[in-house]
Design a protein around this motif. Structure first.
Motif, mmCIF file in Angstrom:
data_model
loop_
_atom_site.group_PDB
_atom_site.id
_atom_site.type_symbol
_atom_site.label_atom_id
_atom_site.label_comp_id
_atom_site.label_asym_id
_atom_site.label_seq_id
_atom_site.Cartn_x
_atom_site.Cartn_y
_atom_site.Cartn_z
ATOM 1 N N TYR A 125 0.864 -1.284 -0.039
ATOM 2 C CA TYR A 125 0.115 0.036 0.071
ATOM 3 C C TYR A 125 1.143 1.349 -0.030
ATOM 4 O O TYR A 125 0.681 2.425 -0.785
ATOM 5 N N VAL A 166 0.180 2.849 -3.449
ATOM 6 C CA VAL A 166 -0.937 3.549 -3.286
ATOM 7 C C VAL A 166 -1.036 5.033 -2.745
ATOM 8 O O VAL A 166 -1.689 6.181 -2.905
ATOM 9 N N GLU A 214 0.362 7.173 -4.662
ATOM 10 C CA GLU A 214 -0.261 7.255 -6.311
ATOM 11 C C GLU A 214 0.323 6.954 -7.207
ATOM 12 O O GLU A 214 -0.212 7.359 -8.466
ATOM 13 N N SER A 250 -6.943 8.473 -3.018
ATOM 14 C CA SER A 250 -6.219 8.159 -2.347
ATOM 15 C C SER A 250 -5.044 9.530 -1.959
ATOM 16 O O SER A 250 -4.399 9.564 -0.885
ATOM 17 N N PRO A 276 -8.391 9.223 1.474
ATOM 18 C CA PRO A 276 -7.612 7.673 1.779
ATOM 19 C C PRO A 276 -8.095 6.851 2.982
ATOM 20 O O PRO A 276 -8.479 5.674 2.072
ATOM 21 N N LEU A 319 -11.270 4.742 0.746
ATOM 22 C CA LEU A 319 -10.446 4.194 -0.774
ATOM 23 C C LEU A 319 -11.227 3.314 -1.101
ATOM 24 O O LEU A 319 -11.530 2.463 -2.445
ATOM 25 N N THR A 322 -7.870 -1.697 2.364
ATOM 26 C CA THR A 322 -8.395 -1.275 2.638
ATOM 27 C C THR A 322 -9.656 -2.005 3.141
ATOM 28 O O THR A 322 -10.024 -0.650 4.089
#
Lengths: 381, 72
Positions: A75, A79, A82, A154, A158, A161, A272
């Protein structure tokens, strides 16, 4: 000795003992996502890793999203910063043929109208009591574009998400179900029968195809600099494809890179979906607003198609407006199928593909403009 | 900034900005097509419309009837 054995056995059952009521529900949700992907072929490339990630993160004490958990590492790697959506965009650019759009540039406007749902949904989400940045993340579901939705969410919300990503990808795959009733409702049978197979335009030269991504990046970047990463990556992929001189990079972007990143992105999104954070009334509202956003996109696209029909003296089939969203090539196929239902000799596909690729650029540009407006009003740095 | 002002700004500037930007892109693409037209070697081969073919160039179809007495 006996105490040690009992302690050891209690450690084995600790997972069950620490199960929160929401965990089994989310494990079932993960199972449903896997079922949809494997049995119903609904976006399997994404729903398999998302569904599996959702199951993993809801097994207590494994701590996979803890500071040193492997899902947290993935992550944070792509993520949180980005990176993954942008890498996917290079692949999308490398796979997209903007030829039909370049043949008839006016159709680009449909790609803009197909994004209006984003902004209207932001307004509705604000009315429903969401905060400004949460409303932006919810509205961007209307981009009908997974990587754009993930990029914006994100960055600014976030905590939403999981819900936003699941909504974006689920509704994208439901475009063939969501759009046709709206298209039929807003058009007359006579309009749906309009045949455009005789309408042809001058093709674009190779030079135009090469200059196009460079020019769009420069102009788009100057207009909305905050969204340049989104626009630049899709255009870089397209430039590599059209130049024809880096076929190895093009192939790697559309295959190996896109595949690896899709896997990592999917499993991170699934991660998530911890039941304690995901199972809230707010999630249901987000799913509802996402649905509304895509409906509004279709309404605005078809309405703009009707305007083009009026301006062209009844020669333009307004169904094509529905293809102005980013769900490529599903929306174009839906238009072709609907058109042929009412006129078997009608061939709208190439026009619809043009509008659909316009929608891809439109969704990115709408997000870029949205981010620049947020910066302009001082809501984000 | 209150929610109403923010929402209204996003709708007006967002929708307006998107359509104006994509309209500019469309103009730019039209300009690019004029600046860099398709060169002759990239154009598909031209086909001659049927009505432009001179009558003497059109070959008479052969009579394939085996039985001359029967109308074809």
């Amino acid at each position: 000795m006996l105490d040690a054995i009992i302690s050891g056995l209690s450690g084995l059952g600790a997972g069950v003992a620490n199960l929160h009521w929401s965990n089994p529900i989310m494990i079932a949700v993960g199972g449903v996502l896997l079922y949809l992907a494997i049995k119903k072929d609904v976006e399997p490339l994404l729903l398999v890793p998302i569904g599996f990630g959702a199951i993993l993160v809801n097994i207590p004490l494994a701590d996979l999203m803890g500071d040193e958990g492997f899902l947290r590492t993935i992550y944070n790697m792509g993520v949180a910063n980005e990176l993954f959506p942008l890498l996917i965009f290079i692949g999308i650019g490398a796979m997209t043929d903007f030829g039909p759009l370049l043949e008839n540039p006016k159709i680009f406007l449909l790609g803009a109208a197909g994004q209006f749902g984003i902004f209207l949904t932001i307004g509705l989400a604000l009315v429903a009591g969401f905060s400004k940045l949460d409303a932006v993340a919810i509205g961007v579901i209307g981009a009908c574009d997974g990587p754009t939705a993930i990029y914006v969410t994100s960055k600014y919300a976030p905590h939403l998400l999981g819900a936003v990503s699941v909504a974006a990808y689920s509704y994208m795959s439901l475009v063939p179900v969501i759009q046709p009733p709206i298209m039929r409702l807003l058009t007359t049978e006579k309009e749906r029968q309009i045949d455009m197979s005789h309408v042809t335009h001058t093709p674009a030269s190779k030079t135009t195809r090469i200059v196009f991504p460079i020019a769009v990046t420069i102009f788009g970047g100057l207009i909305a600099p905050k969204g340049l990463p989104l626009l630049a990556t899709i255009m870089l992929g397209n430039l590599m494809k059209e130049s024809g001189v880096v076929s190895r990079l093009t192939k790697a972007s559309e295959n190996e890179i896109a595949n690896v990143v899709t896997l990592l992105l999917g499993i991170s999104i699934g991660a998530t979906m911890d039941g304690r954070l995901f199972l809230k009334g707010q999630t249901l509202l987000i799913l509802a607003f996402g649905f509304l956003a895509i409906c509004l996109d279709t309404v605005c696209g078809v309405a703009f198609g009707k305007l083009m029909n009026l301006l062209s003296g009844g020669k333009f089939n307004p169904l094509i407006g529905a293809a102005g969203i980013s769900a490529y090539p599903m929306a174009a196929r839906v238009v072709q199928k609907e058109g042929q239902k009412y006129n078997p000799f009608s061939f709208l596909l190439m026009h619809a593909v043009g509008a659909n690729t316009g929608g891809q650029v439109g969704s990115v540009m709408a997000a870029a403009i949205m981010l620049s407006v947020l910066q302009g009003i001082g809501l984000v740095p | 900034m209150d929610n109403w002002t923010f929402g209204f700004t996003m709708i007006v500037v967002g929708m307006g900005g998107t359509i104006v930007t994509l309209g500019l892109f469309a103009l730019m693409m039209g300009l690019l097509k004029k600046l860099f037209p398709v060169p002759a070697e990239e154009q598909p081969p031209e086909t001659v419309p049927a009505e432009e073919i001179a009558p003497e160039e059109v070959e008479e179809p052969e009579n394939t009837c085996d039985d001359e007495a029967a109308p074809c």
